[in-house]
Design an enzyme around this catalytic site. Sequence first.
Site, short mmCIF file in Angstrom:
data_model
loop_
_atom_site.label_atom_id
_atom_site.label_comp_id
_atom_site.label_asym_id
_atom_site.label_seq_id
_atom_site.Cartn_x
_atom_site.Cartn_y
_atom_site.Cartn_z
N GLY A 1 -9.63 16.12 0.82
CA GLY A 1 -9.60 15.06 -0.18
C GLY A 1 -9.57 13.70 0.49
N ASN A 2 -9.65 12.70 -0.32
CA ASN A 2 -9.76 11.33 0.18
C ASN A 2 -8.49 10.88 0.92
OD1 ASN A 2 -10.88 8.78 0.58
ND2 ASN A 2 -11.61 8.62 -1.53
N ILE A 3 -8.61 9.81 1.64
CA ILE A 3 -7.45 9.16 2.27
C ILE A 3 -6.46 8.80 1.15
CG2 ILE A 3 -6.73 7.06 3.50
CD1 ILE A 3 -9.68 7.00 4.64
N GLY A 4 -5.21 9.20 1.33
CA GLY A 4 -4.17 8.78 0.37
C GLY A 4 -4.11 9.57 -0.92
N GLY B 1 -2.93 12.49 -1.55
CA GLY B 1 -1.66 13.21 -1.75
C GLY B 1 -1.60 14.56 -1.04
N SER C 1 -0.69 15.44 2.18
CA SER C 1 0.47 15.81 3.00
C SER C 1 1.73 15.96 2.14
CB SER C 1 0.70 14.82 4.13
OG SER C 1 0.66 13.52 3.66
N GLU D 1 -4.01 20.94 6.55
CA GLU D 1 -4.36 19.62 6.02
C GLU D 1 -5.64 19.17 6.70
OE1 GLU D 1 -1.47 16.55 6.52
OE2 GLU D 1 -2.66 15.12 5.35
N ARG E 1 -2.90 4.38 -3.74
CA ARG E 1 -1.87 5.22 -3.08
C ARG E 1 -1.80 4.92 -1.59
NH1 ARG E 1 -3.34 10.82 -6.11
NH2 ARG E 1 -2.61 10.11 -8.15
N1 LIG Z 1 2.93 14.41 -6.36
C1 LIG Z 1 3.19 13.14 -6.06
N2 LIG Z 1 3.97 12.41 -6.86
C2 LIG Z 1 4.23 11.12 -6.58
N3 LIG Z 1 3.74 10.45 -5.52
C3 LIG Z 1 2.95 11.13 -4.67
C4 LIG Z 1 2.62 12.51 -4.90
N4 LIG Z 1 1.78 12.91 -3.90
C5 LIG Z 1 1.59 11.84 -3.11
N5 LIG Z 1 2.29 10.77 -3.56
C6 LIG Z 1 2.31 9.45 -2.93
O1 LIG Z 1 0.98 9.03 -2.73
C7 LIG Z 1 0.82 8.42 -1.44
C8 LIG Z 1 -0.23 9.16 -0.62
O2 LIG Z 1 0.20 10.51 -0.44
P1 LIG Z 1 -0.06 11.30 0.93
O3 LIG Z 1 0.45 10.53 2.10
O4 LIG Z 1 0.48 12.67 0.70
O5 LIG Z 1 -1.66 11.31 0.99
P2 LIG Z 1 -2.63 12.01 2.02
O6 LIG Z 1 -3.73 12.58 1.22
O7 LIG Z 1 -1.86 12.95 2.90
O8 LIG Z 1 -3.14 10.82 2.84
P3 LIG Z 1 -3.91 10.82 4.27
O9 LIG Z 1 -5.03 11.75 4.20
O10 LIG Z 1 -4.35 9.43 4.42
O11 LIG Z 1 -2.86 11.21 5.28
C9 LIG Z 1 2.19 8.45 -0.78
O12 LIG Z 1 2.81 7.18 -0.98
C10 LIG Z 1 2.93 9.53 -1.53
O13 LIG Z 1 4.33 9.32 -1.56
#
Ligand SMILES: Nc1ncnc2c1ncn2[C@@H]1O[C@H](COP(=O)(O)OP(=O)(O)OP(=O)(O)O)[C@@H](O)[C@H]1O
Length: 217
Positions: free
Chosen positions: A14-17, A19, A21, A93, A150
């Site tokens: 999925g995209n950067i940010g 959710g 991780s 991931e 996000r």
């Molecule tokens: N289920 C959720 N409920 C509330 N906030 C969330 C949830 N999932 C993610 N977030 C918030 O959204 C933001 C991005 O989430 P996360 O870091 O998990 O994204 P990611 O896909 O892992 O990003 P990247 O690929 O860039 O590492 C964070 O601030 C996180 O706290």
Amino acid sequence: MNQTQDFKLIAIEGNIGVGKSTLLPKLADRLSNLDDRPWRLIIEEVDTDPEFQRLLKAFTNDPSQRINFQRYITNKRAETCQDLDPGFNYIIERSLFSDLVFCQANLAEACRPDGKDLDYYYDIQDKLEDYPQVSAVVYLKSDPIVSYERMLSRGRDAEVGTPQSYIQLISDCHNTFLPHICDKYNTHLLTVDWTHFGCPDGLAEQVIDVCQVLNAG
Ligand SMILES: Nc1ncnc2c1ncn2[C@@H]1O[C@H](COP(=O)(O)OP(=O)(O)OP(=O)(O)O)[C@@H](O)[C@H]1O
């Protein structure tokens, strides 16, 4: 890719940010509760690896440096999936499929893609030959504006300055290329709407259903 492996490897894409991780530990936990075989997490070491941070900052500041960061994480991804213990299933991931998607974005953005862009594309494909079979991809799909917000709210220093247009491009590339990549590598694609997040319990049940279909096939 190893077509005869005895364990499942599920990649969260999925995209950067979007959710990924945040979801992963919850999903691995739910999957282990639903399955006879325990599930292990394979995560991107984003915040604890100084070289990752250095290259990510360069990636953000200068698009011509993106490929250095990308090659670094591609090598890491290939290494971390070597010799996986078949006593577990795995949830990862991002997989090397992500790298193909981001590589397509590089090609789309370059005025004149040059040898290093194409070399990178071929290198990912070569690494996929020795990569475990990705049983299924869970694509967390979201409105790119939401992913962008996000990413900003997460506030990772090395990402400050990433333009919204790049997040849009990465979203477009996932939507366009992930189905083709999954088809090519015989991987089930499960797309879930993550614009408003989703329920890890429900998603774990969907993943188990997919695994059962794959076992039956
Ligand atoms: N289920 C959720 N409920 C509330 N906030 C969330 C949830 N999932 C993610 N977030 C918030 O959204 C933001 C991005 O989430 P996360 O870091 O998990 O994204 P990611 O896909 O892992 O990003 P990247 O690929 O860039 O590492 C964070 O601030 C996180 O706290």
